[in-house]
Design an enzyme around this catalytic site. Structure first.
Site, PDB file in Angstrom:
ATOM      1  N   ARG A  69      47.139 -27.325  42.095  1.00  0.00           N
ATOM      2  CA  ARG A  69      46.774 -25.922  41.954  1.00  0.00           C
ATOM      3  C   ARG A  69      45.567 -25.702  41.047  1.00  0.00           C
ATOM      4  NH1 ARG A  69      50.940 -22.706  43.882  1.00  0.00           N
ATOM      5  NH2 ARG A  69      52.952 -23.744  44.134  1.00  0.00           N
ATOM      6  N   CYS A 129      62.135 -13.284  47.854  1.00  0.00           N
ATOM      7  CA  CYS A 129      62.994 -14.066  46.954  1.00  0.00           C
ATOM      8  C   CYS A 129      63.322 -13.208  45.731  1.00  0.00           C
ATOM      9  CB  CYS A 129      62.214 -15.321  46.545  1.00  0.00           C
ATOM     10  SG  CYS A 129      62.961 -16.273  45.233  1.00  0.00           S
ATOM     11  N   CYS A 186      61.927 -14.161  42.334  1.00  0.00           N
ATOM     12  CA  CYS A 186      60.482 -13.906  42.245  1.00  0.00           C
ATOM     13  C   CYS A 186      60.214 -12.409  42.184  1.00  0.00           C
ATOM     14  CB  CYS A 186      59.753 -14.501  43.441  1.00  0.00           C
ATOM     15  SG  CYS A 186      60.246 -16.177  43.827  1.00  0.00           S
ATOM     16  N   THR A 222      61.419 -22.004  42.739  1.00  0.00           N
ATOM     17  CA  THR A 222      62.564 -21.563  43.539  1.00  0.00           C
ATOM     18  C   THR A 222      62.553 -22.146  44.942  1.00  0.00           C
ATOM     19  OG1 THR A 222      61.332 -19.692  44.399  1.00  0.00           O
ATOM     20  CG2 THR A 222      62.652 -19.307  42.424  1.00  0.00           C
TER      21      THR A 222
END
Ligand SMILES: *[C@@H]1O[C@H](CO)[C@@H](O)[C@H](O)[C@H]1NC(C)=O
Ligand SMILES: *[C@@H]1O[C@H](CO)[C@@H](O)[C@H](O)[C@H]1NC(C)=O
Ligand SMILES: *[C@@H]1O[C@H](CO)[C@@H](O)[C@H](O)[C@H]1NC(C)=O
Length: 430
Positions: free
Chosen positions: A249, A356, A359, A151
């Site tokens: 990550r 958000c 989310c 996002t």
């Protein structure tokens, strides 16, 4: 990540095969059904811990709620439609509520009591703060139209959420200086060893708690890397795998060993939810249980598919043994379990602080799903029974809990499947 996982007798390869070929395709099909795709959620609850500062205006954070005629009436009706008994109870409640609405003489207290009543009396088992879906702010959301994906929500606000979860809610003692939040790990490298010896020294339950949170975090990041916004022009928006993002990550070298640990925690989370699903099978097997949407044929087919999936899950040979948690001295175990529950409930409240909306939606759904899995694993009502006889009729799950449980597991299952996709992509690059 390969090989054996910590704190259980299971290996990654067995889970991959089981998930990717047996479970994943059928689960996806189930989650596309009307019963599972509509989730009622209140995204407007204020953050209980600090003042919302960001009403983030990022386009991809928007959640589109359903028009009222989109959702099947069977789902919208307040009745649970599980059993006649439950239906009668609810009808009585609704009548009392209506009475409350016109009869001003009913005290506020009585009205509250009636509302409490509709929530069933098992809230002491709950690991999550129940979302106030009776609120006029609560809306149905079509999960298929609002997929979890990249996002653009990041930076200090997103960081703060994970930070308070790790720092204030994961049993972290004062003596540990290293941030638990993996996003901050580069600032505390020299404290690494203290951290892992601390984690090793924790009792298995607190370690489990940390690993569940870390697993959830990892799973969300797998999704964001797998459905990354690759192209964004007025002609086309394209979502897909971003290997660089994934590597940043999870790569063992780039993350200095953290990445594989995160992925192991993701598998740990998978096993916990898998075990809960296998344990709750008898609840869904009751003849009077329906996945009620009002479409008789479809509902029956869905129930068959659901049971097929649950039987498959039950046959998994290397289930997590939840009896290894909260064993030992009874009084201590009780206290620990209560702590565990309070910490987890708190995390479900923190989800109302996520700036958000997209989310927030998926954060709420996944914490509620995990909370439901924990409720199943550790419910007193289950333990009070014969271990193998399954849930007693006192045990109850609401539609919200069922929808979140399966969708949350669907997310983890998708993550495991996506790991295979990333493996193939990386293989082709080298
Ligand atoms: C939130 O804002 C209100 C009014 O602006 C203020 O009174 C309150 O102290 C603030 N709370 C926090 C936690 O910052
Ligand atoms: C709940 O979370 C808030 C915000 O992180 C924290 O300040 C508080 O100590 C937590 N409470 C419990 C009981 O964990
Ligand atoms: C993939 O992610 C990295 C950040 O990890 C970003 O710099 C890059 O632009 C992304 N690639 C595409 C094609 O969007």
């Amino acid at each position: 990540v390969t090989g054996y996982l910590d704190d259980c007798t299971c290996d990654v390869e067995t889970i991959d095969r089981f998930n990717n070929y047996k479970l994943f395709p059928r689960l996806q099909k189930l989650l596309e059904s009307d019963y599972f795709r509509y989730y009622k959620v209140n995204l407007k609850r204020p953050c209980p811990f600090w003042n919302d500062t960001s009403q983030c205006g990022i386009r991809d954070c928007a959640v589109k709620p359903c028009q009222s005629d989109e959702v099947p009436d069977g789902i919208k009706s307040a009745s649970y439609k599980y059993s006649e008994e439950a239906n009668n109870l609810i009808e009585e409640c609704e009548q009392a509520e209506r009475l409350g609405a016109v009869d001003e003489s009913l005290s506020e207290e009585t009205q509250k009591a009636v509302l409490q009543w509709t929530k069933h009396d098992d809230s002491s088992d709950n690991f999550c703060e129940a979302d106030d879906i009776q609120s006029p702010d609560a809306e149905y959301v079509d999960l298929l139209l609002n997929p979890e994906r990249y996002t653009g929500y990041k930076g200090p606000d997103a960081w703060k959420i994970w930070n308070v979860i790790y720092e204030e809610n994961c049993f972290k003692p004062q003596t540990i200086k290293r941030p638990l939040n993996p996003l901050a790990s580069s600032q505390g490298k020299n404290k690494e060893n203290t951290f892992y010896s601390w984690l090793e020294g924790l009792c298995v339950e607190k370690r489990a708690f940390y690993r569940l949170i870390s697993g959830l975090h990892a799973s969300i990041n797998v999704h964001l890397s797998a459905r990354y916004l690759l192209q964004d022009t007025w002609l086309e928006t394209k979502w897909g795998h971003n290997v660089t993002e994934f590597q940043q990550r999870f790569d063992a070298v780039l993350t200095e060993g953290e990445g594989p640990r995160r992925l192991k925690n993701l598998y740990f989370l998978y096993l916990i939810e898998l075990r809960a699903l296998s344990k709750v099978l008898p609840f869904f097997e009751r003849p009077d249980f329906q996945l009620f949407t009002g479409n008789k044929i479809q509902d029956a087919e869905n129930k068959m598919l659901l049971l097929e999936i649950l039987h498959e899950i039950k046959s998994f040979p290397l289930h997590f043994d939840e009896n290894s948690l909260f064993a030992g001295d009874k009084k201590e175990a009780q206290k620990l379990k209560e702590d565990f529950r309070l910490h987890f409930r708190n995390i479900s409240r923190i989800m109302d602080c996520v700036g958000c909306f997209k989310c927030r939606l998926w954060g709420k759904l996944q914490t509620q799903g995990l909370g439901t899995a924990l409720k199943i694993l550790f419910s007193e009502k289950l333990i009070a029974n014969m271990p193998e006889s399954g849930p007693s009729y006192e045990f109850h799950l609401t539609r919200q809990e069922i929808v979140s449980l399966f969708n949350a597991f669907g997310r983890i299952s998708t993550s495991v499947k996506e790991l295979e996709n990333f493996r193939n992509l990386l293989h082709n690059i080298h």
